[in-house]
Scaffold this motif. Sequence first.
Motif, PDB file in Angstrom:
ATOM      1  N   THR A 154      -8.056  37.802  -6.759  1.00 47.92           N
ATOM      2  CA  THR A 154      -9.385  38.035  -6.382  1.00 47.92           C
ATOM      3  C   THR A 154      -9.986  37.065  -5.455  1.00 47.92           C
ATOM      4  OG1 THR A 154     -10.152  36.715  -8.304  1.00 47.92           O
ATOM      5  CG2 THR A 154      -9.580  39.072  -8.783  1.00 47.92           C
ATOM      6  N   ARG A 155      -9.744  36.162  -4.975  1.00 45.99           N
ATOM      7  CA  ARG A 155     -10.344  35.000  -4.141  1.00 45.99           C
ATOM      8  C   ARG A 155     -10.648  35.704  -2.988  1.00 45.99           C
ATOM      9  NH1 ARG A 155      -4.892  31.560  -2.815  1.00 45.99           N
ATOM     10  NH2 ARG A 155      -5.325  30.694  -4.857  1.00 45.99           N
ATOM     11  N   GLY A 156      -9.839  36.633  -2.396  1.00 44.82           N
ATOM     12  CA  GLY A 156     -10.342  37.233  -0.950  1.00 44.82           C
ATOM     13  C   GLY A 156     -11.523  38.082  -1.041  1.00 44.82           C
ATOM     14  N   LYS A 157     -11.943  38.747  -2.176  1.00 46.54           N
ATOM     15  CA  LYS A 157     -13.066  39.243  -2.468  1.00 46.54           C
ATOM     16  C   LYS A 157     -14.226  38.418  -2.148  1.00 46.54           C
ATOM     17  CE  LYS A 157     -11.182  42.679  -5.512  1.00 46.54           C
ATOM     18  NZ  LYS A 157     -11.205  43.943  -4.623  1.00 46.54           N
ATOM     19  N   TYR A 158     -14.108  37.100  -2.705  1.00 50.21           N
ATOM     20  CA  TYR A 158     -15.210  36.322  -2.671  1.00 50.21           C
ATOM     21  C   TYR A 158     -15.430  35.448  -1.048  1.00 50.21           C
ATOM     22  CZ  TYR A 158     -15.742  36.524  -7.584  1.00 50.21           C
ATOM     23  OH  TYR A 158     -16.032  36.953  -8.859  1.00 50.21           O
ATOM     24  N   GLN A 159     -14.071  35.372  -0.505  1.00 45.91           N
ATOM     25  CA  GLN A 159     -14.023  34.749   0.700  1.00 45.91           C
ATOM     26  C   GLN A 159     -14.589  35.634   1.788  1.00 45.91           C
ATOM     27  OE1 GLN A 159      -9.684  34.019   0.668  1.00 45.91           O
ATOM     28  NE2 GLN A 159     -10.097  31.816   0.408  1.00 45.91           N
ATOM     29  N   VAL A 160     -14.299  36.974   1.479  1.00 45.94           N
ATOM     30  CA  VAL A 160     -14.802  37.828   2.655  1.00 45.94           C
ATOM     31  C   VAL A 160     -16.596  37.805   2.697  1.00 45.94           C
ATOM     32  CG1 VAL A 160     -15.079  39.997   1.135  1.00 45.94           C
ATOM     33  CG2 VAL A 160     -14.436  40.146   3.631  1.00 45.94           C
ATOM     34  N   LEU A 161     -17.059  37.696   1.614  1.00 42.34           N
ATOM     35  CA  LEU A 161     -18.509  37.451   1.471  1.00 42.34           C
ATOM     36  C   LEU A 161     -19.205  36.454   2.456  1.00 42.34           C
ATOM     37  CD1 LEU A 161     -19.230  37.660  -2.432  1.00 42.34           C
ATOM     38  CD2 LEU A 161     -19.338  39.732  -0.752  1.00 42.34           C
ATOM     39  N   PHE A 162     -18.457  35.311   2.398  1.00 39.61           N
ATOM     40  CA  PHE A 162     -18.561  34.303   3.448  1.00 39.61           C
ATOM     41  C   PHE A 162     -18.372  34.623   4.893  1.00 39.61           C
ATOM     42  CE2 PHE A 162     -18.604  32.281  -0.549  1.00 39.61           C
ATOM     43  CZ  PHE A 162     -19.674  31.219  -0.710  1.00 39.61           C
ATOM     44  N   GLU A 163     -17.187  35.400   4.970  1.00 35.71           N
ATOM     45  CA  GLU A 163     -16.862  35.780   6.160  1.00 35.71           C
ATOM     46  C   GLU A 163     -17.817  36.642   6.944  1.00 35.71           C
ATOM     47  OE1 GLU A 163     -12.659  37.116   5.700  1.00 35.71           O
ATOM     48  OE2 GLU A 163     -12.010  35.166   5.458  1.00 35.71           O
ATOM     49  N   ARG A 164     -18.436  37.569   6.164  1.00 32.73           N
ATOM     50  CA  ARG A 164     -19.340  38.693   6.471  1.00 32.73           C
ATOM     51  C   ARG A 164     -20.627  38.482   6.444  1.00 32.73           C
ATOM     52  NH1 ARG A 164     -16.144  43.908   4.240  1.00 32.73           N
ATOM     53  NH2 ARG A 164     -14.372  43.497   5.315  1.00 32.73           N
ATOM     54  N   ARG A 165     -21.026  36.938   6.240  1.00 35.48           N
ATOM     55  CA  ARG A 165     -22.373  36.567   5.923  1.00 35.48           C
ATOM     56  C   ARG A 165     -23.431  37.133   4.983  1.00 35.48           C
ATOM     57  NH1 ARG A 165     -23.790  35.167  12.353  1.00 35.48           N
ATOM     58  NH2 ARG A 165     -22.129  33.914  12.644  1.00 35.48           N
ATOM     59  N   LYS A 166     -22.678  37.586   3.904  1.00 39.92           N
ATOM     60  CA  LYS A 166     -23.172  38.274   2.789  1.00 39.92           C
ATOM     61  C   LYS A 166     -23.710  37.294   1.749  1.00 39.92           C
ATOM     62  CE  LYS A 166     -22.163  42.345   4.167  1.00 39.92           C
ATOM     63  NZ  LYS A 166     -23.273  43.238   4.614  1.00 39.92           N
ATOM     64  N   VAL A 167     -23.688  35.754   1.695  1.00 41.32           N
ATOM     65  CA  VAL A 167     -24.007  34.905   0.988  1.00 41.32           C
ATOM     66  C   VAL A 167     -25.338  34.331   1.611  1.00 41.32           C
ATOM     67  CG1 VAL A 167     -23.249  32.684  -0.139  1.00 41.32           C
ATOM     68  CG2 VAL A 167     -21.641  34.538   0.311  1.00 41.32           C
ATOM     69  N   ARG A 168     -26.169  34.237   0.673  1.00 41.37           N
ATOM     70  CA  ARG A 168     -27.537  33.270   1.232  1.00 41.37           C
ATOM     71  C   ARG A 168     -27.421  31.964   0.719  1.00 41.37           C
ATOM     72  NH1 ARG A 168     -31.573  37.455  -1.871  1.00 41.37           N
ATOM     73  NH2 ARG A 168     -29.578  37.891  -2.984  1.00 41.37           N
ATOM     74  N   LYS A 169     -27.543  31.002   1.439  1.00 47.57           N
ATOM     75  CA  LYS A 169     -27.541  29.609   1.011  1.00 47.57           C
ATOM     76  C   LYS A 169     -29.031  28.881   1.139  1.00 47.57           C
ATOM     77  CE  LYS A 169     -22.904  29.223   3.075  1.00 47.57           C
ATOM     78  NZ  LYS A 169     -22.052  28.497   3.846  1.00 47.57           N
ATOM     79  N   GLU A 170     -29.177  28.156   0.275  1.00 48.97           N
ATOM     80  CA  GLU A 170     -30.452  27.361   0.354  1.00 48.97           C
ATOM     81  C   GLU A 170     -30.372  25.728   0.129  1.00 48.97           C
ATOM     82  OE1 GLU A 170     -34.431  26.539  -2.457  1.00 48.97           O
ATOM     83  OE2 GLU A 170     -33.426  28.378  -2.492  1.00 48.97           O
ATOM     84  N   TYR A 171     -30.795  25.325   1.003  1.00 50.39           N
ATOM     85  CA  TYR A 171     -30.604  23.613   1.135  1.00 50.39           C
ATOM     86  C   TYR A 171     -31.849  23.037   1.010  1.00 50.39           C
ATOM     87  CZ  TYR A 171     -25.509  24.045   2.806  1.00 50.39           C
ATOM     88  OH  TYR A 171     -24.277  24.308   2.750  1.00 50.39           O
ATOM     89  N   GLU A 172     -31.803  21.849   0.559  1.00 49.30           N
ATOM     90  CA  GLU A 172     -32.903  20.963   0.702  1.00 49.30           C
ATOM     91  C   GLU A 172     -32.738  19.662   1.396  1.00 49.30           C
ATOM     92  OE1 GLU A 172     -35.111  22.379  -3.556  1.00 49.30           O
ATOM     93  OE2 GLU A 172     -34.409  20.144  -3.518  1.00 49.30           O
TER      94      GLU A 172
END
Length: 313
Positions: A154-172
């Motif tokens: 199932t790792r590919g299902k998560y990796q593709v989220l990052f590849e397609r910029r479907k992940v929102r990141k917040e930094y401080e």
Amino acid sequence: MKSPLPVRDGVNATRLRLPEEGPWVTALDYMLHRWGHIDPEGILQRFDDGEIVAADGSPLDRVTPLAEHTFIWYYRTLPAEERLPVELRVLHRDEHVVVVDKPHFLPTTPGGTYIQESALVRLRNELDLPDLVPIHRLDRMTAGVLLFAVDPETRGKYQVLFERRKVRKEYECVSLVRDPERFGSPVTVRNRMVKSRDYLLAEVIEGAPNAETRVELVRAAATDDGADGHPAFKALFRLEPHTGKTHQLRVHMAGLGAGILNDPFYPVLLDKAPDDYARPLQLLARAIRFRDPISGRETEFRSSLELQDAPSS
């Protein structure tokens, strides 16, 4: 290309491409040419013990012809490492992912002088998860939320989220600034960044933007850290990167005249010095959000860490 050798002590076997031709008759001859000045007896012993194998897992011996295989695998001799005085904290674990708070100074994956002392190898050994792999990465000097995949299926299902910029990141981050009022409204930095493998620093060049970060001031407080008697403020910023270029946040903050506190690279490259664990880079991956590809639920993981130099609320 999948390794025929299993993970050992949390570390993957190393793949080596053999040359198609040369003055070497056997694979052993070539390896002795490459590393014989370091540990010739160790190389011979690995061949004798069947620890150097071909792509199908069959062991090589001392007389295996050089041209018989293109790729071979073997276990590296790991250098002795002193344990870094920092600890990982597991925020979440299920059959698909492990989410941790990575501390400053600990690299995500093995590299250079850090092998056992990496988040990946520590977690593989501590959680007994040899197939664990990072879904994304954080710089060694950056702390915060970091995701690892548990299940190879199932790792590919998560990796593709990052590849397609479907992940929102917040930094401080925390920066020293002269005039926090000029950050009264959020700003978006867009430019073109490049980073070569043989140079430490990323650079901003002319051209179509490939890096974008939203920067928002959260709060600021006066400090005595100003130089030459000029007033200064410690400012806490919220950063939302829409791309993921190497050193993007550090470069963008330096470009705004608000370089991140304790950054040895930007805006000025300092001489290399031993890690100062009392003065970590004030950059934290605070949160990560995405729609889970397995459950379909909106998911958020937030760091429990705090930046030590952040101004009080």
